[in-house]
Design a protein around this motif. Structure first.
Motif, short mmCIF file in Angstrom:
data_model
loop_
_atom_site.label_atom_id
_atom_site.label_comp_id
_atom_site.label_asym_id
_atom_site.label_seq_id
_atom_site.Cartn_x
_atom_site.Cartn_y
_atom_site.Cartn_z
N UNK A 14 0.83 -1.21 0.00
CA UNK A 14 0.00 0.00 0.00
C UNK A 14 0.85 1.25 0.00
N UNK A 15 0.50 2.21 0.88
CA UNK A 15 1.23 3.49 0.89
C UNK A 15 2.66 3.37 1.39
N UNK A 16 3.03 2.23 2.00
CA UNK A 16 4.42 2.08 2.44
C UNK A 16 5.25 1.26 1.44
N UNK A 17 4.66 0.94 0.29
CA UNK A 17 5.42 0.24 -0.75
C UNK A 17 6.53 1.14 -1.34
N UNK A 146 7.15 0.66 8.15
CA UNK A 146 6.95 0.43 6.71
C UNK A 146 6.02 -0.76 6.48
N UNK A 147 5.44 -1.30 7.56
CA UNK A 147 4.39 -2.32 7.45
C UNK A 147 3.04 -1.75 7.89
N UNK A 148 2.95 -0.42 8.03
CA UNK A 148 1.77 0.16 8.69
C UNK A 148 0.63 0.57 7.76
N UNK A 170 7.24 -0.09 -11.29
CA UNK A 170 7.68 -0.09 -12.68
C UNK A 170 9.18 0.20 -12.71
N UNK A 171 9.79 0.08 -13.88
CA UNK A 171 11.21 0.41 -13.99
C UNK A 171 11.40 1.57 -14.93
N UNK A 172 12.19 2.52 -14.48
CA UNK A 172 12.56 3.64 -15.33
C UNK A 172 14.08 3.66 -15.38
N UNK A 173 14.63 3.52 -16.57
CA UNK A 173 16.08 3.46 -16.73
C UNK A 173 16.69 2.40 -15.81
N UNK A 174 16.02 1.26 -15.71
CA UNK A 174 16.58 0.15 -14.96
C UNK A 174 16.45 0.26 -13.45
N UNK A 175 15.84 1.32 -12.96
CA UNK A 175 15.64 1.44 -11.51
C UNK A 175 14.15 1.41 -11.20
N UNK A 176 13.76 0.81 -10.05
CA UNK A 176 12.33 0.72 -9.72
C UNK A 176 11.75 2.04 -9.20
N UNK A 177 10.52 2.31 -9.64
CA UNK A 177 9.71 3.39 -9.07
C UNK A 177 8.41 2.75 -8.60
N UNK A 178 7.95 3.17 -7.44
CA UNK A 178 6.74 2.56 -6.86
C UNK A 178 5.69 3.63 -6.56
N UNK A 199 -5.15 8.56 -0.27
CA UNK A 199 -3.79 9.05 -0.03
C UNK A 199 -2.85 8.19 -0.85
N UNK A 200 -2.01 8.85 -1.63
CA UNK A 200 -1.13 8.16 -2.57
C UNK A 200 0.30 8.56 -2.30
#
Lengths: 422, 422
Positions: A14-17, A146-148, A170-178, A199-200
């Motif tokens: 969720x929001x802590x991903x 971060x588990x909340x 997703x990956x942008x230029x080989x690095x993850x974005x969440x 809330x995002x």
């Protein structure tokens, strides 16, 4: 869970991903039921903040407060949200309570109160129970983890039957974005519990103007396209924080990275919006309306929303009745110029109307299709958005496409909303 | 019956109350139930004709037909109306059926088909049963009489529980002028029986442009201010004929006589509109919303309509719950700029909100007030519009005033609209 798309994958949390976000939720005693009622979402560092608010002229103090804060600086570290009392129609005292929420949270988090955003949901016209709220903020902060996310998702609910949570990577230029998000129910709004909140969080680095533009467009295609009973609330708010901890290149203008991020943000918003529609008061099924062939996407969305919000369409679906006349009627009154001889209406795979003319179709089959879309409300039933009632409408050959989501109108909706006494 | 006003008096006779009008209604076998389903209203001489139609882009053939006729010449001798089939979404065949209705009636009445207006109400997507309709027109014409209004009022109904009829008389320069009208239910529209119809007759002599302007303004304050479930139909039509048989001086422009006539026309329309709202599907009470203090009358009407059409407000009233939060919420989202600190809300004589702040009030008393407004549906109970649930809202100090009418949202609404199978 929806199927993964090649562009991104579904992740837990969720929001802590996204990196650098923590959340917590607890019972502060604001709700008579004793259910969780206070949530906190915090970014380790200042995050770029964007928001979209209710268009209602009757707004809760928290809405005005967030607007004022973000108009001055488009960043924030935390969101504090209570359920139980909406802090709407509470006048000057309501404003002071909103300020107290922010300053108390800022003190506990050792930050500036301008870095705290707030939200409320619950009974209109009631002051928040400030003493227990203020007293519980230190404990809430101590529980941040971060588990909340689930605890926070639980604490923002009012009459919702289930929590709403989603996250994609997703990956942008080989690095993850969440991107992660939580939401609470709206639409078929409970007696005075009138709020849609979401809330995002995101760990990309995005310029404030672009982030706000992305959020506004995503909301137009998601939260603004769900309708449960047409009533917009005093407290509706979507807040999106993005803190740059993915350490990917900053996205400051149009381009493939911006497109990819916005598509994923839109997908998260659509998932949460559908979850809200599906959990509408008394709903027995989720309805998805797809409109195509109009001149513009805005026109298609308008038609889709009008169909999804028609009481006649909604009660027909509750009755498992393939009543295309009501769908055609709703399309016709959406305020979009149409040539009725171009209208095609499909329910699932059954073509009911073509070129404006009724088509012979398998009534029993269409009835059975509607029955099969019913939500399984049994405890432990898998939450699924995969099986909506699909209404497909084409209105011509134009490029405009749009979707909307809603739920059916059942006896329970009337019951829930009639049998409450203030 | 409403109380007489000093300006005019209530008279019997419906559409045949004005001089020179006859009407009839019978069962032609269009409805499976065998109930009356064919109505005719005729003026002895050519009457000036005005009309207001549904704004829907999906329109029945009869709507397009009347529009085309009246665009060419604003006069007519007769209105032929069937119930049972709406002749909407019926394509070219539907248009030909509409033409056949008009030519057959013209033949029987020995007039030109351009002098015949037509209307239909019933199931969308079904052709009118033309053979029995055509076969019954001679008999229908033979039954025309100045006592025939009730038979016509009966024959235009679909799911309505009661007929709607009203007539008023006033004096202009010492001579009587009369306006009469009949209507059929709408709003809480029956499965596919989607129509609000009203036919109005008058014996004044009025210029066509002025008569159309008067009708448009009257409809804005009456039929356009009722809302049952927000669904506008494919067939909604108001037609007004005025034949000059009062032999009063022709009214061709602004002045006291025009004002008096328009006020009376508006009053007839409001009465019929309220009758429709009160007879909404599943309704247990009539709701009247009065809004004042906005900048313009249009704004006040918009706010009133939004409140009267809110599912949350409607279900609260069904639950006899004095839930001011929902009324405030609906006012806030009406699309009119408001200062929430100026809002006052009254239910009956109970002040619930003042200057945007909740007021202490007698909950039990307000609940009892709502209970006392319930419609007595027992056979033989007096039809009365005198006892609506009155919601009064002030939004400031502006001169704008407006009214709207609706009904509550009950279990029976869902039942009626869900349990129908096409």
């Amino acid at each position: 869970m929806e199927q993964d798309n090649a562009q991104w994958q579904v992740i837990p949390g969720g929001v802590t991903a996204p990196k650098g976000f923590m959340a917590a939720g607890l019972s502060a005693g604001l709700k008579a039921s004793g259910a969780p009622d206070l949530a906190l979402i915090v970014s380790e560092n200042d995050a770029i903040a964007a928001a979209v608010y209710t268009q209602s002229q009757v707004r809760a103090a928290c809405v005005d407060y967030c607007k004022q804060q973000l108009d001055e600086q488009a960043s924030a570290r935390a969101i504090l949200c209570n359920s139980g009392q909406a802090n709407a129609c509470t006048g000057q005292q309501g404003w002071e309570d909103a300020v107290t929420m922010a300053t108390t949270a800022a003190q506990v988090l050792a930050t500036n109160s301008s870095e705290i955003l707030i939200a409320s949901t619950g009974v209109i016209g009631q002051r928040i129970k400030m003493d227990p709220l203020v007293a519980h903020i230190p404990q809430l902060a101590a529980q941040l983890s971060d588990q909340g996310s689930d605890a926070a998702a639980q604490a923002i609910l009012t009459t919702d039957l289930v929590t709403k949570s989603y996250a994609l990577e997703t990956n942008v230029d080989g690095r993850p974005i969440r991107i992660g998000g939580i939401a609470k129910g709206s639409g078929m709004i409970h007696p005075n519990m009138a709020t849609m909140l979401s809330f995002i969080t995101c760990d990309a680095a995005v310029s404030p103007t672009l982030w706000q533009a992305m959020l506004s467009r995503a909301v137009d295609q998601s939260f603004n396209q769900i309708t449960v009973d047409g009533d917009t609330s005093t407290n509706d708010t979507v807040i999106a924080l993005t803190n740059g901890q993915s350490r990917t290149a900053a996205i400051t203008g149009p381009g493939p990275a911006a497109d990819q991020l916005e598509a994923m943000l839109t997908e998260v918003c659509i998932y949460l919006a559908k979850s809200i529609a599906r959990d509408g008061e008394g709903a027995t099924c989720l309805i998805e309306v797809n409109v195509s062939g109009s001149s513009t996407a805005a026109d298609a969305r308008k038609i889709a929303r009008t169909i999804a919000s028609s009481s006649l369409v909604k009660s027909a679906i509750f009755g498992r009745d393939p009543n295309w006349g009501r769908i055609a009627g709703a399309a016709g009154r959406a305020g979009v110029t149409l040539d009725q001889s171009n209208i095609m209406i499909k329910l699932g795979s059954f073509i009911l109307l073509d070129h404006g003319q009724p088509q012979p179709f398998d009534h029993q089959g269409a009835h059975a299709y509607l029955k099969a879309c019913a939500i399984d409300h049994k405890p432990g039933a898998t939450e699924s958005l995969a099986n909506p009632v699909r209404i497909t409408v084409a209105v011509g050959e134009g490029p405009g496409k749009g979707q909307a989501w809603g739920c059916d109108l059942s006896y329970d909706y009337v019951k829930i909303n009639a049998e409450y006494t203030t």
